[in-house]
Design an enzyme around this catalytic site. Structure first.
Site, PDB file in Angstrom:
ATOM      1  N   TYR A  21     -14.009  16.070 -15.855  1.00  0.00           N
ATOM      2  CA  TYR A  21     -15.186  15.721 -16.239  1.00  0.00           C
ATOM      3  C   TYR A  21     -16.574  14.866 -15.268  1.00  0.00           C
ATOM      4  O   TYR A  21     -16.412  15.588 -14.182  1.00  0.00           O
ATOM      5  CB  TYR A  21     -14.027  14.342 -15.638  1.00  0.00           C
ATOM      6  CG  TYR A  21     -14.904  12.879 -15.474  1.00  0.00           C
ATOM      7  CD1 TYR A  21     -15.349  12.450 -16.148  1.00  0.00           C
ATOM      8  CD2 TYR A  21     -14.067  12.081 -14.456  1.00  0.00           C
ATOM      9  CE1 TYR A  21     -15.396  11.438 -16.465  1.00  0.00           C
ATOM     10  CE2 TYR A  21     -14.904  11.441 -14.345  1.00  0.00           C
ATOM     11  CZ  TYR A  21     -15.406  10.653 -14.869  1.00  0.00           C
ATOM     12  OH  TYR A  21     -16.111   9.656 -14.631  1.00  0.00           O
ATOM     13  N   LYS A  73      -6.444   6.486 -18.999  1.00  0.00           N
ATOM     14  CA  LYS A  73      -6.698   7.289 -20.964  1.00  0.00           C
ATOM     15  C   LYS A  73      -5.239   7.269 -21.846  1.00  0.00           C
ATOM     16  O   LYS A  73      -5.396   6.019 -21.517  1.00  0.00           O
ATOM     17  CB  LYS A  73      -7.002   8.756 -20.925  1.00  0.00           C
ATOM     18  CG  LYS A  73      -7.918   8.874 -19.963  1.00  0.00           C
ATOM     19  CD  LYS A  73      -9.636   7.739 -20.014  1.00  0.00           C
ATOM     20  CE  LYS A  73     -10.673   8.328 -18.498  1.00  0.00           C
ATOM     21  NZ  LYS A  73     -11.458   7.406 -18.145  1.00  0.00           N
ATOM     22  N   ASP A 125      -5.595  18.970 -14.433  1.00  0.00           N
ATOM     23  CA  ASP A 125      -5.324  17.750 -14.969  1.00  0.00           C
ATOM     24  C   ASP A 125      -5.465  18.407 -16.303  1.00  0.00           C
ATOM     25  O   ASP A 125      -5.750  18.573 -16.953  1.00  0.00           O
ATOM     26  CB  ASP A 125      -6.565  17.604 -14.473  1.00  0.00           C
ATOM     27  CG  ASP A 125      -7.927  16.225 -15.316  1.00  0.00           C
ATOM     28  OD1 ASP A 125      -7.148  15.910 -15.724  1.00  0.00           O
ATOM     29  OD2 ASP A 125      -8.565  15.316 -14.799  1.00  0.00           O
ATOM     30  N   ARG A 175       0.378  -1.171  -0.315  1.00  0.00           N
ATOM     31  CA  ARG A 175       0.230  -0.012   0.117  1.00  0.00           C
ATOM     32  C   ARG A 175       0.833   1.031  -0.126  1.00  0.00           C
ATOM     33  O   ARG A 175       0.651   2.529  -0.811  1.00  0.00           O
ATOM     34  CB  ARG A 175      -0.844  -0.194   1.483  1.00  0.00           C
ATOM     35  CG  ARG A 175      -1.808   1.515   1.240  1.00  0.00           C
ATOM     36  CD  ARG A 175      -3.312   1.183   2.113  1.00  0.00           C
ATOM     37  NE  ARG A 175      -2.691   0.235   3.251  1.00  0.00           N
ATOM     38  CZ  ARG A 175      -2.351   0.527   4.783  1.00  0.00           C
ATOM     39  NH1 ARG A 175      -1.476   1.450   4.627  1.00  0.00           N
ATOM     40  NH2 ARG A 175      -2.180  -0.349   5.372  1.00  0.00           N
TER      41      ARG A 175
HETATM   42  O1  P1T Z   1     -12.068   7.165 -14.556  1.00  0.00           O
HETATM   43  P1  P1T Z   1     -10.442   7.605 -13.482  1.00  0.00           P
HETATM   44  O2  P1T Z   1      -9.046   7.065 -13.534  1.00  0.00           O
HETATM   45  O3  P1T Z   1     -11.292   7.699 -12.075  1.00  0.00           O
HETATM   46  O4  P1T Z   1     -10.116   9.001 -14.260  1.00  0.00           O
HETATM   47  C1  P1T Z   1     -11.187  10.574 -13.810  1.00  0.00           C
HETATM   48  C2  P1T Z   1     -10.937  11.688 -14.843  1.00  0.00           C
HETATM   49  C3  P1T Z   1     -10.045  12.703 -14.377  1.00  0.00           C
HETATM   50  N1  P1T Z   1     -10.152  13.747 -14.900  1.00  0.00           N
HETATM   51  C4  P1T Z   1     -10.823  13.944 -16.311  1.00  0.00           C
HETATM   52  C5  P1T Z   1     -10.674  14.737 -17.575  1.00  0.00           C
HETATM   53  C6  P1T Z   1     -10.938  12.705 -17.105  1.00  0.00           C
HETATM   54  O5  P1T Z   1     -11.795  12.306 -17.966  1.00  0.00           O
HETATM   55  C7  P1T Z   1     -11.815  11.752 -16.121  1.00  0.00           C
HETATM   56  C8  P1T Z   1     -12.169  10.174 -16.190  1.00  0.00           C
HETATM   57  N2  P1T Z   1     -13.331  10.756 -17.491  1.00  0.00           N
HETATM   58  C9  P1T Z   1     -14.105   9.634 -18.174  1.00  0.00           C
HETATM   59  C10 P1T Z   1     -13.905   7.643 -18.050  1.00  0.00           C
HETATM   60  C11 P1T Z   1     -14.921   9.852 -19.600  1.00  0.00           C
HETATM   61  O6  P1T Z   1     -15.243   9.139 -19.955  1.00  0.00           O
HETATM   62  O7  P1T Z   1     -14.979  10.901 -19.877  1.00  0.00           O
END
Ligand code: P1T
Length: 385
Positions: free
Chosen positions: A103, A200, A175, A51
């Site tokens: 998001y 992503k 971000d 962890r």
């Molecule tokens: O899904 P996660 O790894 O927890 O990330 C969240 C997140 C944070 N910032 C941005 C700009 C994002 O696009 C996302 C997640 N977005 C999607 C799942 C989507 O389809 O837009």
């Protein structure tokens, strides 16, 4: 093995990718272990419990820090868990000035999970004069930017906003998920913290959920590391290994995403069934010049408005096939999303529509398939509208 002069394409393959010193294995081992043997209580080789630390994750953190030109990186279990750590780092009652188009999950985290702990204000961040006034009156502890935004692809001036935030002693978080470290490096422009959903482009193969935080200040790193260990959103060794594997092609993938997206955007812009296209690489983008200045490319995300409403959108979305109808983005395969019903459904309808996220808005994550096949797929979708 690390050379400060290496270019991105070399760093992405070799930093954190050193051969295993024990066996010479060219690929790093997956340290699939929860704990580590100590020779005497408190005497160990820097690893106590997964962890807190794991050697596979450490390699990924080294690689990502070098790509964002950061001193430090922490890899987390998801993008949202990275955002959560930042929220826990702030003293109770802090004020956060957040871009109005983020998001849907980030909006939900701030507006539904943390409002009893902090105060949030969502504001337009592309208008600097307006933002400066907001900073002076709201006195935020932190300014949260997504640029380009999800899903409207609005571009905010990281350098100018970081400088304004410094004047009011606020931290700036960017971000950087949509651009990836290949196309944009916010720390170089004055931001204090960069966050990524590694789910992503960074991983790029739609088989891992993960997040990352990059920063230069040791104090920020120590606070966030403490919280990561105390709260627990560490990424598993196997997932870190998959990202180490996926990230090696980040540079060529981003170039291919951009090349295809540019062609798809031009196709959409001249399509009679399309009302408007938003893509940072198009001259029609409202912040085209700023994008050129602060980004090294335009990325693989396109947003467009179909002529019509929900029934036209549904017909398009049900009929494209190569563009898979799914949440998420940034994988090698093309995806299509309907933000109002899917990724941004947690934003109340009136807020969403106030921003311009209507039922005819469609978001594309353009993959790296053959461009002719992609355009043909879009043709099929439009023919059914
Ligand atoms: O899904 P996660 O790894 O927890 O990330 C969240 C997140 C944070 N910032 C941005 C700009 C994002 O696009 C996302 C997640 N977005 C999607 C799942 C989507 O389809 O837009």
């Amino acid at each position: 093995m690390k050379n400060e002069k290496w270019k991105f394409e070399t760093k992405v393959i070799h930093v954190g990718g050193e051969p295993d010193p024990t066996t010479g294995a060219i690929m790093p081992p997956i340290y699939q272990t929860s704990t580590y043997v100590q020779s005497s209580p408190g005497e160990h080789k820097g690893y106590e419990y997964t962890r807190s630390h794991n050697p596979t994750r450490t390699r990924l953190e080294e690689c990502l820090a070098s790509l964002e030109n950061a001193q430090h990186c922490l890899v987390t279990a998801s993008g949202l868990s990275a955002s959560t750590l930042i929220m826990h780092m702030l003293p109770k009652g802090s004020r956060i000035l957040c871009g109005d188009d983020v998001y849907g999950g980030t909006y939900r985290l701030f507006s539904k999970v943390f409002p009893d702990i902090h105060q949030f204000k969502f504001v337009e961040t592309t208008n600097l004069a307006n933002l400066e006034k907001e900073m002076e009156s709201f006195k935020p502890a932190l300014v949260w930017l997504e640029t380009p935004t999800n899903p409207l692809l609005k571009i905010s001036d990281i350098q100018a906003i970081s400088a304004l935030a410094k004047k009011v002693k606020a931290l700036t978080v960017v971000d950087n998920t949509f651009m990836s470290p290949f196309f944009q490096n916010p720390l170089d422009l004055g931001a204090d913290l960069v966050i990524h959903s590694m789910t992503k482009f960074i991983n790029g193969h739609s088989d891992v959920v993960g997040g990352a935080l990059m920063m230069n200040a040791q104090e920020l790193r120590d606070k966030l590391f403490y919280l990561q260990n105390a709260i627990g959103p560490a990424q598993s060794p196997f997932d870190s290994w998959l990202v180490l594997r996926g990230i090696k092609t980040l540079a060529i993938r981003m170039k291919a995403h951009e090349q295809n997206a540019m062609k798809v955007a031009a196709y959409l812009e001249s399509h009679p069934k399309v009302e408007r296209v938003i893509y940072p690489g198009l001259k029609s983008h409202p912040q085209y010049e700023l994008g050129k200045k602060q980004m090294k490319g335009s990325g693989g995300m396109i947003t467009f408005f179909l002529k019509g409403g929900i029934s036209e959108s549904r017909r398009f979305l049900e009929n494209v096939k190569l563009f898979a109808l799914a949440e998420s983005l940034g994988g090698v395969e093309s995806l299509v999303d309907h933000p109002a019903i899917m990724t941004h459904a947690s934003i109340p309808k009136e807020v969403r529509e106030g921003l311009g996220i209507f039922d005819n808005l469609i978001r594309l994550s353009v993959g790296i398939e053959d461009i002719d096949d992609l355009l043909q797929d879009l043709d099929i979708g439009f023919a059914k509208v």
